[in-house]
Scaffold this motif. Sequence first.
Motif, PDB file in Angstrom:
ATOM      1  N   TRP A 175       0.883  -1.224   0.056  1.00  0.00           N
ATOM      2  CA  TRP A 175       0.057  -0.009  -0.081  1.00  0.00           C
ATOM      3  C   TRP A 175       0.867   1.301  -0.028  1.00  0.00           C
ATOM      4  O   TRP A 175       1.748   1.289   0.848  1.00  0.00           O
ATOM      5  N   PHE A 176       0.708   2.007  -1.016  1.00  0.00           N
ATOM      6  CA  PHE A 176       1.512   3.378  -1.147  1.00  0.00           C
ATOM      7  C   PHE A 176       0.589   4.557  -0.969  1.00  0.00           C
ATOM      8  O   PHE A 176      -0.542   4.434  -1.657  1.00  0.00           O
ATOM      9  N   GLY A 177       0.814   5.542  -0.130  1.00  0.00           N
ATOM     10  CA  GLY A 177       0.243   6.809  -0.139  1.00  0.00           C
ATOM     11  C   GLY A 177      -0.827   6.877   1.116  1.00  0.00           C
ATOM     12  O   GLY A 177      -0.377   6.757   2.127  1.00  0.00           O
ATOM     13  N   LYS A 178      -2.118   7.454   0.702  1.00  0.00           N
ATOM     14  CA  LYS A 178      -2.727   7.819   1.781  1.00  0.00           C
ATOM     15  C   LYS A 178      -3.524   6.583   2.495  1.00  0.00           C
ATOM     16  O   LYS A 178      -4.296   5.857   1.699  1.00  0.00           O
ATOM     17  N   ASN A 179      -3.745   6.689   3.783  1.00  0.00           N
ATOM     18  CA  ASN A 179      -4.546   5.771   4.707  1.00  0.00           C
ATOM     19  C   ASN A 179      -5.438   6.629   5.274  1.00  0.00           C
ATOM     20  O   ASN A 179      -4.876   7.527   6.130  1.00  0.00           O
ATOM     21  N   HIS A 180      -6.687   6.623   5.328  1.00  0.00           N
ATOM     22  CA  HIS A 180      -7.780   7.435   6.067  1.00  0.00           C
ATOM     23  C   HIS A 180      -8.500   6.315   6.522  1.00  0.00           C
ATOM     24  O   HIS A 180      -9.880   6.687   6.759  1.00  0.00           O
ATOM     25  N   ASN A 181      -8.317   5.279   6.885  1.00  0.00           N
ATOM     26  CA  ASN A 181      -9.262   4.219   7.213  1.00  0.00           C
ATOM     27  C   ASN A 181      -8.891   3.627   8.784  1.00  0.00           C
ATOM     28  O   ASN A 181      -9.351   2.540   8.962  1.00  0.00           O
ATOM     29  N   THR A 182      -7.977   4.321   9.539  1.00  0.00           N
ATOM     30  CA  THR A 182      -7.603   3.845  10.919  1.00  0.00           C
ATOM     31  C   THR A 182      -8.349   4.734  11.799  1.00  0.00           C
ATOM     32  O   THR A 182      -8.304   6.046  11.688  1.00  0.00           O
ATOM     33  N   MET A 242       6.776   8.439  -3.395  1.00  0.00           N
ATOM     34  CA  MET A 242       5.904   7.408  -3.372  1.00  0.00           C
ATOM     35  C   MET A 242       6.116   6.636  -4.543  1.00  0.00           C
ATOM     36  O   MET A 242       5.936   5.252  -4.522  1.00  0.00           O
ATOM     37  N   ALA A 243       6.133   7.178  -5.929  1.00  0.00           N
ATOM     38  CA  ALA A 243       6.531   6.375  -6.781  1.00  0.00           C
ATOM     39  C   ALA A 243       7.861   5.516  -7.048  1.00  0.00           C
ATOM     40  O   ALA A 243       7.785   4.578  -7.553  1.00  0.00           O
ATOM     41  N   ASP A 244       9.001   6.224  -6.395  1.00  0.00           N
ATOM     42  CA  ASP A 244      10.043   5.709  -6.046  1.00  0.00           C
ATOM     43  C   ASP A 244       9.848   4.369  -5.454  1.00  0.00           C
ATOM     44  O   ASP A 244      10.684   3.503  -5.530  1.00  0.00           O
ATOM     45  N   ARG A 245       9.395   4.582  -4.316  1.00  0.00           N
ATOM     46  CA  ARG A 245       9.154   3.439  -3.257  1.00  0.00           C
ATOM     47  C   ARG A 245       8.481   2.217  -3.968  1.00  0.00           C
ATOM     48  O   ARG A 245       8.777   1.376  -3.985  1.00  0.00           O
ATOM     49  N   MET A 246       7.360   2.725  -4.882  1.00  0.00           N
ATOM     50  CA  MET A 246       6.704   1.465  -5.311  1.00  0.00           C
ATOM     51  C   MET A 246       7.549   0.782  -6.439  1.00  0.00           C
ATOM     52  O   MET A 246       7.585  -0.370  -6.541  1.00  0.00           O
ATOM     53  N   LEU A 247       8.377   1.576  -7.021  1.00  0.00           N
ATOM     54  CA  LEU A 247       9.260   0.812  -8.255  1.00  0.00           C
ATOM     55  C   LEU A 247      10.280   0.110  -7.395  1.00  0.00           C
ATOM     56  O   LEU A 247      10.639  -0.986  -8.028  1.00  0.00           O
ATOM     57  N   ALA A 248      10.744   0.543  -6.184  1.00  0.00           N
ATOM     58  CA  ALA A 248      11.718  -0.234  -5.352  1.00  0.00           C
ATOM     59  C   ALA A 248      11.080  -1.601  -5.023  1.00  0.00           C
ATOM     60  O   ALA A 248      11.567  -2.659  -5.152  1.00  0.00           O
ATOM     61  N   TRP A 249       9.848  -1.398  -4.389  1.00  0.00           N
ATOM     62  CA  TRP A 249       9.213  -2.712  -4.008  1.00  0.00           C
ATOM     63  C   TRP A 249       8.823  -3.697  -5.041  1.00  0.00           C
ATOM     64  O   TRP A 249       9.003  -4.946  -4.922  1.00  0.00           O
ATOM     65  N   MET A 250       8.395  -2.933  -6.392  1.00  0.00           N
ATOM     66  CA  MET A 250       8.180  -4.006  -7.423  1.00  0.00           C
ATOM     67  C   MET A 250       9.460  -4.741  -7.811  1.00  0.00           C
ATOM     68  O   MET A 250       9.389  -5.805  -8.345  1.00  0.00           O
ATOM     69  N   SER A 251      10.586  -3.909  -8.082  1.00  0.00           N
ATOM     70  CA  SER A 251      11.686  -4.483  -8.081  1.00  0.00           C
ATOM     71  C   SER A 251      12.170  -5.746  -7.131  1.00  0.00           C
ATOM     72  O   SER A 251      12.537  -6.728  -7.871  1.00  0.00           O
ATOM     73  N   ALA A 252      11.842  -5.476  -6.005  1.00  0.00           N
ATOM     74  CA  ALA A 252      12.091  -6.540  -5.083  1.00  0.00           C
ATOM     75  C   ALA A 252      11.220  -7.802  -5.300  1.00  0.00           C
ATOM     76  O   ALA A 252      11.640  -8.825  -5.102  1.00  0.00           O
ATOM     77  N   GLN A 253       9.957  -7.590  -5.355  1.00  0.00           N
ATOM     78  CA  GLN A 253       8.922  -8.602  -5.529  1.00  0.00           C
ATOM     79  C   GLN A 253       9.476  -9.108  -6.880  1.00  0.00           C
ATOM     80  O   GLN A 253       9.191 -10.534  -6.855  1.00  0.00           O
ATOM     81  N   HIS A 254       9.586  -8.637  -7.901  1.00  0.00           N
ATOM     82  CA  HIS A 254      10.030  -9.477  -9.292  1.00  0.00           C
ATOM     83  C   HIS A 254      10.969 -10.250  -9.084  1.00  0.00           C
ATOM     84  O   HIS A 254      11.132 -11.196  -9.740  1.00  0.00           O
ATOM     85  N   GLY A 255      11.993  -9.638  -8.489  1.00  0.00           N
ATOM     86  CA  GLY A 255      13.345 -10.357  -8.399  1.00  0.00           C
ATOM     87  C   GLY A 255      13.335 -11.408  -7.264  1.00  0.00           C
ATOM     88  O   GLY A 255      13.935 -12.426  -7.527  1.00  0.00           O
TER      89      GLY A 255
END
Length: 778
Positions: A175-182, A242-255
């Motif tokens: 999950w990246f970005g806004k959380n307004h459900n806590t 936020m986009a940087d972090r998602m790209l990093a996560w996608m890289s880790a996940q794909h690898g």
Amino acid sequence: MRQGNSGQTWCIIRLRLMKNVGPAVGLGLMALAGNQALAQAGAPAASAQKPIRTQADGGWLNYPNSPKAPKGAPNVILVLTDDVGFGATSTFGGPIPTPYFDMLAKKGLKYTQFHTTSMCSPTRASLLTGRNHHAVGAGSISNVSVDEPGYTSVIPDSAATLGRVLRDNGYDTAWFGKNHNTPDWELGPMGPFKHWPSGMGFNYFYGFNAAGTDQVNPPILENHIGIRRDPTDPNYFFERDMADRMLAWMSAQHGSNPDKPFFAYYAPGAMHGPQQAPKEWIEKFKGKFDMGWDAIRPEILARQKKLGVVPSNTKMAPALPDVPEWSSLSADQKKLYARLMEVAAAQLAYTDYQFGRIIERLKETGQFDNTLIIFIQGDNGAALHNMRGSNNIYSQFAGIEPTDEDLMKDYDRLGSENVLSNYPVGWGYATNTPFPWGKTVASKLGGLRDGMVISWPKGIADKGGIRHQFSHVIDIAPTIYQAIGITPPEMVDGVKQQPIDGIALNYTFDDGKAPSRRREQYFEMLGSRAYYKDGWLAGTDVRWKPWGANKTDPYKAGWQLYNLNSDYSQIVDVAAKYPEKLTELKADFDKAAAKYNVYPLSADFFARIDSKFRPSAIDQTLERVYYASDIRYPAVAFPELTPNWRVNAKIGVKGADSGPILNQGGQSSGYAFSIEKGVPVFTYNPSGRVQERRIVRGSAPLTPGEHDVTVRFAPADKGFTLIMEVDGKVTETASVDRVIRILAGEAMVGRPALDDRTGPRLCDCDIGQVTISTTPTP
């Protein structure tokens, strides 16, 4: 090689051999070395006691197997922007270019009759669960929850989220970005974390827990830990980060897990205030809105007709009350208001660009074709918060509205980190074209209808198709489940699950002319309510103005009726012509309201903020003791400013020390307790304006050694007095008209405010106990 110690000998042999053998052989050599060393030392070898167990004997093979997604299951990316009107983006005829949103529409399907709940937390709760918002306790935003089943802000265990269901079905989740459900009372650094993203099935979270965020100095959370953005980056913006972090996560996940699909929930802050963007992006829109909000609305409608996202006979909703005609404005007002829209447009365009980087990565890795991207442009209609706009979105909660003169002083800084701006109501309404009203108004399409695009090249053949079926945010979860090929669980952690209220949209993928399967739907927000049935929409009238307080009694609201089959933009009230139909739909609403916990109704947003019956993250009556650390405390989990607020800091001074002792908030709203060249200083800055700012200081630099410094508010004949005391002696006082609590902004002890990147990181002094109390001193 030394021979004196057999254990050393075998250790050396083991290390050398393992350089040239695989891990399994290496582990075997380690076991052999250990057994022989023990034998030479006179101890019985392990193999003599018990044979080495093989993998076939059990062990790890007996552990529960990791869940596996169905073969060929797509990656899923769910995107939800904030406060974006139906007519904002170029994809739906708007003036803001969104080329990547356009591209997804050309590769997939564009939905023209998609509906939200008209406010953020409720829409997001429905999106994540597939249930109506009141059915999961999200009748309004989490900050104004009340102790009624439909309004607690607590998503129940009986409504497992998309994150949980997909994780349990073999997906990596983030999950990246806004959380307004806590719930507010669970936002503190000690949790509990059950209703944080991690507790909702997301294994990774990078974002913020709030309605909106400062894009330049955001209160970032990584999972449960508050982190500070890089203070040395002069070009930082959260949307890029936020986009940087998602790209990093996608890289880790794909690898790491190339055989597993992923689910990413991507929730940018745009276009929720504060509206901020890089200056070069703001300049791209210079002069683009000089025609004004009156002229741009028919331009948007003409493009919408050309694109086919509205019928060719669609008429424009009438102008809003109180919004001035553009031609009536002065030259300075036009210049100012146009600039505020340039900033807002830049923010959304910049967000589109950043998400585009994610799309390009998917293409580069060959994952794009089998990635289901559901992109919802707005969690409600565009906001109608500030009639003339704002240079500080938090000041309105203190009852402070800036004048045009105030705003003009900040003209060159609009959109920057120094100004937390928001555009005027006139522009928000224009981007809701062609519909009436906007955010929070659940009886009007301007608050409910948003543009949506679904892209899945492998699963959707009709590239660039347009779909006009009536749909709702609760339909998204079942759409994802059906696309993956899974069934929502009946039980989760031993809890029976509520029925899914949504209807999957997959039937529209192959048949653009299929009749709508969602034939009925209720709507309610802050007392505003409506019911849709087979093209008819009954809704309550709007007797308040969203840019002000709503003190109306929702039970006394009148009802109107619209035939959307012939009146697409909800203009002509036909209640008098079809009274039986209105009676029918009102009765339908009451049935739905009883089923989904809609009653009782409440319209007063600001009264609900101050609810005394809502749980608190901390007991505000207790004295609190803190020590310097990197821990951040959200406003709801820290002693709030009251007429009896008091802080005492025990500090050890070595000389002309400087640095932070206690901060909450920042330049837009907050206070700062520091020491400057040995002198204690307290700045009370509740609104960001000089008019309300008060500063008290010590009378002289502190001498080396230990000191007690106290700052407190005390009631006075008129208002209050802000007092500083050093070692028990009053050094300075200041008169304060009223004590304004800090509604937003995080507190830190011994660290600077998040938006202070130039001052010292730590205090030269030694900070001992920092004690805060909010009750009267005996």
